[in-house]
Design a protein around this motif. Structure first.
Motif, short mmCIF file in Angstrom:
data_model
loop_
_atom_site.label_atom_id
_atom_site.label_comp_id
_atom_site.label_asym_id
_atom_site.label_seq_id
_atom_site.Cartn_x
_atom_site.Cartn_y
_atom_site.Cartn_z
N ASP A 65 -43.26 -11.88 -54.62
CA ASP A 65 -44.22 -11.50 -53.59
C ASP A 65 -44.53 -12.75 -52.77
N PHE A 66 -44.58 -12.58 -51.48
CA PHE A 66 -44.92 -13.69 -50.58
C PHE A 66 -46.20 -13.32 -49.85
N PHE A 67 -47.10 -14.32 -49.68
CA PHE A 67 -48.38 -14.07 -49.03
C PHE A 67 -48.70 -15.20 -48.07
N VAL A 68 -49.12 -14.83 -46.87
CA VAL A 68 -49.50 -15.81 -45.85
C VAL A 68 -50.75 -15.33 -45.14
N LYS A 69 -51.64 -16.27 -44.83
CA LYS A 69 -52.86 -15.95 -44.09
C LYS A 69 -52.99 -16.97 -42.96
N HIS A 70 -53.28 -16.48 -41.77
CA HIS A 70 -53.44 -17.38 -40.63
C HIS A 70 -54.51 -16.84 -39.69
N SER A 71 -55.26 -17.75 -39.07
CA SER A 71 -56.29 -17.30 -38.12
C SER A 71 -56.20 -18.09 -36.82
N SER A 72 -56.53 -17.40 -35.72
CA SER A 72 -56.57 -18.02 -34.41
C SER A 72 -57.45 -17.16 -33.50
N LYS A 73 -57.36 -17.37 -32.21
CA LYS A 73 -58.22 -16.65 -31.27
C LYS A 73 -57.68 -15.27 -30.89
N SER A 74 -56.41 -14.97 -31.22
CA SER A 74 -55.87 -13.64 -30.93
C SER A 74 -55.07 -13.13 -32.13
N PHE A 75 -55.01 -11.82 -32.28
CA PHE A 75 -54.26 -11.23 -33.40
C PHE A 75 -52.76 -11.51 -33.26
N GLU A 76 -52.25 -11.46 -32.03
CA GLU A 76 -50.82 -11.70 -31.83
C GLU A 76 -50.44 -13.11 -32.29
N GLU A 77 -51.24 -14.09 -31.89
CA GLU A 77 -50.97 -15.48 -32.27
C GLU A 77 -51.09 -15.67 -33.78
N SER A 78 -52.13 -15.11 -34.38
CA SER A 78 -52.31 -15.20 -35.83
C SER A 78 -51.14 -14.56 -36.57
N PHE A 79 -50.74 -13.38 -36.10
CA PHE A 79 -49.64 -12.66 -36.74
C PHE A 79 -48.33 -13.43 -36.60
N ASP A 80 -48.05 -13.97 -35.41
CA ASP A 80 -46.81 -14.73 -35.18
C ASP A 80 -46.74 -15.96 -36.09
N GLU A 81 -47.85 -16.69 -36.19
CA GLU A 81 -47.88 -17.87 -37.07
C GLU A 81 -47.65 -17.48 -38.53
N ALA A 82 -48.32 -16.42 -38.96
CA ALA A 82 -48.17 -15.96 -40.35
C ALA A 82 -46.75 -15.48 -40.61
N LEU A 83 -46.17 -14.77 -39.65
CA LEU A 83 -44.80 -14.27 -39.79
C LEU A 83 -43.81 -15.43 -39.90
N ASP A 84 -43.99 -16.45 -39.06
CA ASP A 84 -43.11 -17.63 -39.14
C ASP A 84 -43.20 -18.28 -40.51
N SER A 85 -44.41 -18.37 -41.05
CA SER A 85 -44.61 -18.98 -42.37
C SER A 85 -43.96 -18.16 -43.47
N VAL A 86 -44.11 -16.85 -43.42
CA VAL A 86 -43.55 -16.00 -44.47
C VAL A 86 -42.01 -16.00 -44.39
N ILE A 87 -41.46 -16.06 -43.18
CA ILE A 87 -40.00 -16.14 -43.02
C ILE A 87 -39.49 -17.43 -43.64
N LEU A 88 -40.20 -18.52 -43.42
CA LEU A 88 -39.83 -19.81 -44.01
C LEU A 88 -39.85 -19.74 -45.53
N GLN A 89 -40.90 -19.12 -46.09
CA GLN A 89 -40.99 -18.98 -47.55
C GLN A 89 -39.82 -18.17 -48.10
N ILE A 90 -39.48 -17.07 -47.44
CA ILE A 90 -38.38 -16.21 -47.91
C ILE A 90 -37.06 -16.96 -47.83
N LYS A 91 -36.83 -17.69 -46.74
CA LYS A 91 -35.58 -18.46 -46.60
C LYS A 91 -35.47 -19.52 -47.68
#
Length: 99
Positions: A65-91
């Motif tokens: 299981d992989f888990f990432v949490k990220h916060s910023s001023k917009s949901f799109e930005e938070s989601f993109d950052e979290a997605l990049d992190s989870v992709i890195l973990q999976i790789k």
């Protein structure tokens, strides 16, 4: 791949949900055994008036299981950052398993 998008203390519009689903479809190119992805979108009250948008992503792969949490001023930005992190973990996990 089963995608579950949950919002806490607000209702996400269709545009945001479709944006997230479109981005998550790219995960299957990185790992083909992803069974389930949980996305949690929250409003975080840090100061009384300023609300940070928090995105949490849980990716379920058999045995991992992989888990990432990220916060910023917009949901799109938070989601993109979290997605990049989870992709890195999976790789990284895939490289360790292949080595």
């Amino acid at each position: 791949m089963n995608v579950n998008i949950q919002t806490v203390h607000f209702d996400a519009d269709v545009k945001l949900k479709s944006y997230i689903e479109k981005k998550l479809s790219k995960l299957l190119q990185i790992h083909d055994r992803i069974t389930k992805v949980d996305v949690y979108l929250k409003l975080d009250n840090v100061v009384h008036t300023i609300k940070d948008k928090v995105a949490e992503i849980k990716v379920h792969i058999p045995k991992y299981d992989f888990f990432v949490k990220h916060s910023s001023k917009s949901f799109e930005e938070s989601f993109d950052e979290a997605l990049d992190s989870v992709i890195l973990q999976i790789k990284r996990k895939k490289e360790k398993l292949a080595a």
